[in-house]
Motif scaffolding. Structure first.
Motif, short mmCIF file in Angstrom:
data_model
loop_
_atom_site.label_atom_id
_atom_site.label_comp_id
_atom_site.label_asym_id
_atom_site.label_seq_id
_atom_site.Cartn_x
_atom_site.Cartn_y
_atom_site.Cartn_z
N LEU A 1 0.84 -1.21 0.00
CA LEU A 1 0.00 0.00 0.00
C LEU A 1 0.87 1.25 0.00
CD1 LEU A 1 -2.99 -0.80 2.37
CD2 LEU A 1 -3.03 -0.43 -0.11
N ALA A 2 1.97 1.21 0.75
CA ALA A 2 2.90 2.34 0.72
C ALA A 2 3.52 2.47 -0.66
CB ALA A 2 3.99 2.16 1.77
N ALA A 3 3.86 1.33 -1.28
CA ALA A 3 4.40 1.36 -2.64
C ALA A 3 3.38 1.90 -3.62
CB ALA A 3 4.84 -0.06 -3.05
N ALA A 4 2.10 1.59 -3.40
CA ALA A 4 1.04 2.11 -4.28
C ALA A 4 0.92 3.62 -4.16
CB ALA A 4 -0.28 1.43 -3.94
N ARG A 5 1.04 4.14 -2.93
CA ARG A 5 0.98 5.59 -2.74
C ARG A 5 2.14 6.29 -3.43
NH1 ARG A 5 -0.93 3.97 2.46
NH2 ARG A 5 1.19 4.07 3.35
N GLU A 6 3.26 5.59 -3.54
CA GLU A 6 4.44 6.16 -4.21
C GLU A 6 4.42 5.91 -5.71
OE1 GLU A 6 7.75 4.40 -2.27
OE2 GLU A 6 7.26 5.23 -0.28
N GLY A 7 3.37 5.26 -6.21
CA GLY A 7 3.26 4.99 -7.63
C GLY A 7 4.12 3.84 -8.11
N LYS A 8 4.56 2.97 -7.17
CA LYS A 8 5.45 1.86 -7.54
C LYS A 8 4.70 0.52 -7.63
CE LYS A 8 9.48 3.99 -5.36
NZ LYS A 8 10.51 3.86 -4.29
N PHE A 9 3.45 0.53 -7.23
CA PHE A 9 2.66 -0.70 -7.29
C PHE A 9 1.20 -0.33 -7.45
CE2 PHE A 9 0.72 -4.70 -5.96
CZ PHE A 9 1.61 -5.63 -6.48
N ARG A 10 0.47 -1.07 -8.25
CA ARG A 10 -0.94 -0.77 -8.52
C ARG A 10 -1.78 -1.17 -7.31
NH1 ARG A 10 -2.49 0.22 -13.87
NH2 ARG A 10 -4.61 -0.28 -13.17
N ASP A 11 -2.56 -0.22 -6.80
CA ASP A 11 -3.39 -0.54 -5.64
C ASP A 11 -4.49 -1.53 -5.99
OD1 ASP A 11 -4.82 1.21 -7.17
OD2 ASP A 11 -5.32 2.59 -5.55
N ASP A 12 -4.99 -1.49 -7.26
CA ASP A 12 -6.04 -2.44 -7.63
C ASP A 12 -5.50 -3.86 -7.69
OD1 ASP A 12 -4.49 -1.82 -9.83
OD2 ASP A 12 -6.16 -1.28 -11.14
N LEU A 13 -4.22 -4.04 -8.06
CA LEU A 13 -3.61 -5.36 -8.04
C LEU A 13 -3.42 -5.83 -6.59
CD1 LEU A 13 -2.35 -7.80 -9.42
CD2 LEU A 13 -0.20 -6.53 -9.57
N TYR A 14 -3.06 -4.90 -5.72
CA TYR A 14 -2.91 -5.25 -4.30
C TYR A 14 -4.23 -5.79 -3.75
CZ TYR A 14 -2.88 -4.66 0.75
OH TYR A 14 -3.03 -4.88 2.08
N TYR A 15 -5.32 -5.10 -4.02
CA TYR A 15 -6.61 -5.53 -3.47
C TYR A 15 -7.08 -6.83 -4.12
CZ TYR A 15 -6.89 -1.06 -1.09
OH TYR A 15 -6.64 0.02 -0.27
N ARG A 16 -6.70 -7.06 -5.38
CA ARG A 16 -7.04 -8.31 -6.04
C ARG A 16 -6.28 -9.48 -5.43
NH1 ARG A 16 -11.05 -10.52 -8.58
NH2 ARG A 16 -11.38 -8.49 -9.55
N LEU A 17 -4.99 -9.26 -5.15
CA LEU A 17 -4.16 -10.32 -4.56
C LEU A 17 -4.44 -10.52 -3.09
CD1 LEU A 17 -0.71 -9.44 -6.18
CD2 LEU A 17 -2.04 -11.50 -6.62
N GLY A 18 -4.71 -9.42 -2.38
CA GLY A 18 -4.80 -9.48 -0.93
C GLY A 18 -6.19 -9.75 -0.42
N VAL A 19 -6.88 -10.73 -1.00
CA VAL A 19 -8.17 -11.13 -0.43
C VAL A 19 -7.96 -11.54 1.02
CG1 VAL A 19 -10.07 -12.80 -0.59
CG2 VAL A 19 -9.04 -11.88 -2.68
N VAL A 20 -6.88 -12.28 1.25
CA VAL A 20 -6.45 -12.64 2.59
C VAL A 20 -4.97 -12.29 2.71
CG1 VAL A 20 -6.13 -14.50 4.27
CG2 VAL A 20 -8.08 -14.56 2.70
N VAL A 21 -4.59 -11.64 3.79
CA VAL A 21 -3.18 -11.29 4.01
C VAL A 21 -2.68 -12.05 5.24
CG1 VAL A 21 -1.52 -9.45 4.50
CG2 VAL A 21 -3.50 -8.99 3.01
N LEU A 22 -1.61 -12.83 5.05
CA LEU A 22 -0.97 -13.54 6.14
C LEU A 22 0.32 -12.82 6.49
CD1 LEU A 22 -1.33 -17.35 5.30
CD2 LEU A 22 -2.60 -16.01 6.99
#
Length: 447
Positions: free
Chosen positions: A293-314
């Motif tokens: 999420l921090a990387a997404a705020r910096e424009g280094k990672f797509r937040d929509d991909l994060y939410y797609r992958l992170g259905v569950v976060v361990l």
């Protein structure tokens, strides 16, 4: 332990009078009996793991006793089979023993002889069923407890989550520092799932050119690009019916993140050089050491991909936050190393544990495994200072309290939570142990 008398005796005899008399003799001995006049009827009751023993006459109409023995052992190789032979059939009895019969009785036999032989067979069957049950428990244990090792609350919670999530097809994001065991957790999720029969296809998302990554992930057709001499199956197809593991997902280039997001949303993809849509049938587990999420705020990672992958976060705890697990992990890894290197397991002394507990473990469990290997090979004795510029300034009192907590927990666990027994085991007055337990915080005592 399985009660032998809870098992069943499958008795096969075509002579009505002999079948009735033998059945009554076994029932009077307190045994459960199902009687059959033919091998065919008895055979229908024999399945893998059947909780029974088989007693059969050799001479039967249709399928005879020897053939029944052979077929029964093909279904359940550990099934005890007792053959009943007529006078003068000793050579046949010897042949039956070679085929795997447990024992044989020669006619005429007394009710006592029959009950004695059958009772021994039932005890053997109960033991073999117990062994299989324990093997099943051990397999389950080794899949989680012996792989995700630790008694800390964080590790107990992690194992519970892995067990709960294994049966789900939900995509999972595993977050943890380098060396905390992210791929190991992913493999445990895969092996505990209904997809365990499929492939576990892993790909590292970092340091790979875009064209090569696409080919590795999606596959390509022959002639799709220069050098593509033949068709290649990508990781997504290789993981069909299984699990796709995306390691270091934070390093995936932005252009590839777009393609990966579309694939995950639509569960469809195309091989390079093809216009044919293919179905994606795999669970996705991604791993990262970064705050996405921090990387997404910096424009280094797509937040929509994060939410797609992170259905569950361990979230995997670093080793420095579960120091009570260090002694157990170290002895576990040292035992494995001794087997691997064919060496004697050296004794673990207090100086070893003190050094291990004082270290900051920037490399986490992976670093600890490395130290255990060096220990078994005689390259680390616990006295040499482990270099670590980031070692926290922990006081001697803090380190000793951590060590005391470990020893008291070990004693309590060995004594099933009895504080009185643990005090005796540790050589402490009971009041002293209670004082330490109050000072050190919640432990494992039950009395």
């Amino acid at each position: 332990m399985t009660d032998p008398q809870a098992l069943e005796v499958l008795f096969v005899e075509d002579d009505d009078a002999v079948r009735l008399g033998s059945t009554q003799a076994l029932q009077l001995a307190g045994l459960r009996v199902s009687a059959f006049g033919s091998a065919e009827k008895a055979l229908a009751q024999i399945v893998p793991g059947v909780a029974a023993v088989l007693v059969t006459d050799v001479r039967l109409p249709g399928i005879d006793g020897l053939e029944l023995l052979s077929r029964a052992l093909r279904i359940e190789p550990t099934l005890p089979v007792i053959l009943i032979t007529g006078h003068g059939d000793i050579s046949m009895a010897v042949q039956a023993m070679r085929l795997g019969a447990y024992d044989f009785l020669e006619k005429p036999f007394s009710p006592e002889q029959l009950s004695e032989v059958v009772s021994r067979a039932l005890e053997k069957r109960a033991l073999s069923l117990e062994v299989e049950r324990l093997r099943g428990q051990l397999a389950g244990y080794e899949s989680i407890e012996a792989r995700l090792v630790g008694r800390s609350g964080a590790m107990q919670q992690l194992r519970r989550l892995v067990r709960d999530l294994a049966s789900s097809d939900a995509d999972v994001l595993v977050l943890g520092e380098t060396g905390t065991g992210k791929e190991l957790v992913a493999r445990c999720l895969h092996e505990g799932s209904r997809r365990r029969g499929g492939n576990f296809a892993a790909i590292n998302c970092g340091g790979m050119p875009e064209a090569l990554f696409e080919s590795e992930m999606f596959g390509h057709e022959a002639g799709a690009f220069t050098g593509a001499a033949k068709r290649r199956i990508g990781k997504i197809e290789h993981a069909r019916g299984g699990t796709l593991f995306l390691d270091e997902i934070e390093t995936m280039p932005m252009s590839l993140q777009v393609k990966m997001l579309r694939t995950l949303q639509e569960r469809q993809f195309e091989r390079l050089g093809s216009n044919e849509l293919r179905t994606m049938d795999s669970r996705v587990i991604a791993a990262t050491k970064a705050d996405l999420l921090a990387a997404a705020r910096e424009g280094k990672f797509r937040d929509d991909l994060y939410y797609r992958l992170g259905v569950v976060v361990l979230q995997l705890p670093p080793l420095r936050e579960r120091r009570e697990d260090i002694p157990l992990l170290f002895t576990h890894f040292a035992a494995q190393a001794a087997l691997r290197h064919e060496r004697e397991l050296p004794g673990v002394h207090s100086r070893h544990l003190e050094a291990l507990m004082a270290h900051a473990w920037p490399g986490n469990v992976r670093e600890l495994r490395n130290i255990a290997d060096r220990f078994v090979l005689g390259l680390w004795d616990g006295e040499a200072r482990m270099q670590d510029a980031a070692r926290p300034q922990r006081s001697l009192d803090e380190q000793m309290a951590q060590f005391e907590r470990y020893l008291i927990n070990e004693a309590l666990e060995a004594c099933n939570g009895s504080a009185a027994a643990a005090a005796e085991r540790l050589g402490l007055p009971r009041k002293t142990l209670y004082d330490k337990m109050r000072r050190l915080g919640p432990l494992k005592a039950v009395a």
